[in-house]
Design an enzyme around this catalytic site. Sequence first.
Site, PDB file in Angstrom:
ATOM      1  N   ARG A 102       0.810  -1.218   0.000  1.00 31.85           N
ATOM      2  CA  ARG A 102       0.000   0.000   0.000  1.00 31.85           C
ATOM      3  C   ARG A 102       0.845   1.271   0.000  1.00 31.85           C
ATOM      4  NH1 ARG A 102      -3.359   1.335  -2.733  1.00 31.85           N
ATOM      5  NH2 ARG A 102      -4.200  -0.767  -2.382  1.00 31.85           N
ATOM      6  N   LYS A 137       2.456  24.540  -2.601  1.00 36.17           N
ATOM      7  CA  LYS A 137       1.177  23.913  -2.253  1.00 36.17           C
ATOM      8  C   LYS A 137       1.306  22.399  -2.403  1.00 36.17           C
ATOM      9  CE  LYS A 137      -1.425  28.019  -3.623  1.00 36.17           C
ATOM     10  NZ  LYS A 137      -2.384  28.608  -4.573  1.00 36.17           N
ATOM     11  N   LYS A 169       4.984  38.674  -1.309  1.00 32.20           N
ATOM     12  CA  LYS A 169       3.613  38.525  -1.778  1.00 32.20           C
ATOM     13  C   LYS A 169       2.760  39.689  -1.310  1.00 32.20           C
ATOM     14  CE  LYS A 169       2.140  34.561  -2.803  1.00 32.20           C
ATOM     15  NZ  LYS A 169       1.485  33.242  -2.808  1.00 32.20           N
ATOM     16  N   GLU A 199       5.439  39.944  -5.984  1.00 32.24           N
ATOM     17  CA  GLU A 199       4.126  39.748  -6.603  1.00 32.24           C
ATOM     18  C   GLU A 199       3.456  41.093  -6.854  1.00 32.24           C
ATOM     19  OE1 GLU A 199      -0.080  38.424  -4.788  1.00 32.24           O
ATOM     20  OE2 GLU A 199       1.425  36.829  -4.757  1.00 32.24           O
ATOM     21  N   ASP A 221       0.173  38.289 -10.890  1.00 27.29           N
ATOM     22  CA  ASP A 221      -0.865  37.483 -10.257  1.00 27.29           C
ATOM     23  C   ASP A 221      -2.254  37.787 -10.796  1.00 27.29           C
ATOM     24  OD1 ASP A 221      -1.683  35.556  -8.286  1.00 27.29           O
ATOM     25  OD2 ASP A 221      -2.468  37.209  -7.091  1.00 27.29           O
TER      26      ASP A 221
END
Length: 284
Positions: A102, A137, A169, A199, A221
Amino acid sequence: MTRALYPFQLDPLLLTALTEDLGQAGDLTTDATVRPEDRARGRFHFRHAGRVAGMAVVRRTFALLDAAVQVTVHHDDGADVPAGTCVATAEGPARAVLTGERVALNLLARLSAIATTTARAVALAAPHGCRIACTRKTTPGLRALEKHAVRVGGGTNHRFGLDDGVLIKDNHIVVAGGVGAALTRAREALGHMVKIEVEVDTLDQLDEVLALGLADAVLLDNMAPDTLREAVRRVAGRLTTEASGGITMANLEAVAQTGVDLISLGFLTHSVPALDIGLDFEVV
């Protein structure tokens, strides 16, 4: 050539996964039904077409359980295989092969899905001179593996963490008091080896970044293709341009056609469905 994953990188992840599965009592089912002397061969089959990624994980999973298990790889990382292809076999003590099944399958299926999806994105972007990058992410604990799978798919890696690059950011800009303040403080605080990306959401912010001359790259962005095209024109090669936000397979090629250097895609790692891979057994 894709950079290799070393055992010291793999072992902590795989030991955590195996411990999660085995708990304190071990594999009750296998130990109760399979004799220690039994041997088996398991064949890893791709049930859908895709790009292979994660063979080092398969090898190491079984090696950690029992060094007597022999893994034979028929199609290594980077191979594109049709549905029905046997990509590897694991042969040896049946208990170890069954117990590791697994963990090996879960990771092979996830990493191959990331590589397959990345390869599709690269195929759309590459004809326009645009590269595909991943983001942070990623699944907690699996970042090294998932970013490896992106490389296997032909993509490039963005930051691995907060410590290997600066990305200012929108929230940093808000807290710092503006683009200028954030960039100025960052450049004053950092050495010459550290690149700075910032950004921007508007062309006005981009103009401010260009006027300061302190950044190395700019993340554009959530901009529409026409705005991206104008942004690329204004940058005129002075900065690396990266498009991000709201980009899907459906509009990826249109974004690549704007002339940006990079497109970063969170979905490569945060929402790809696992590839369907089976492990079929036979007694040997």
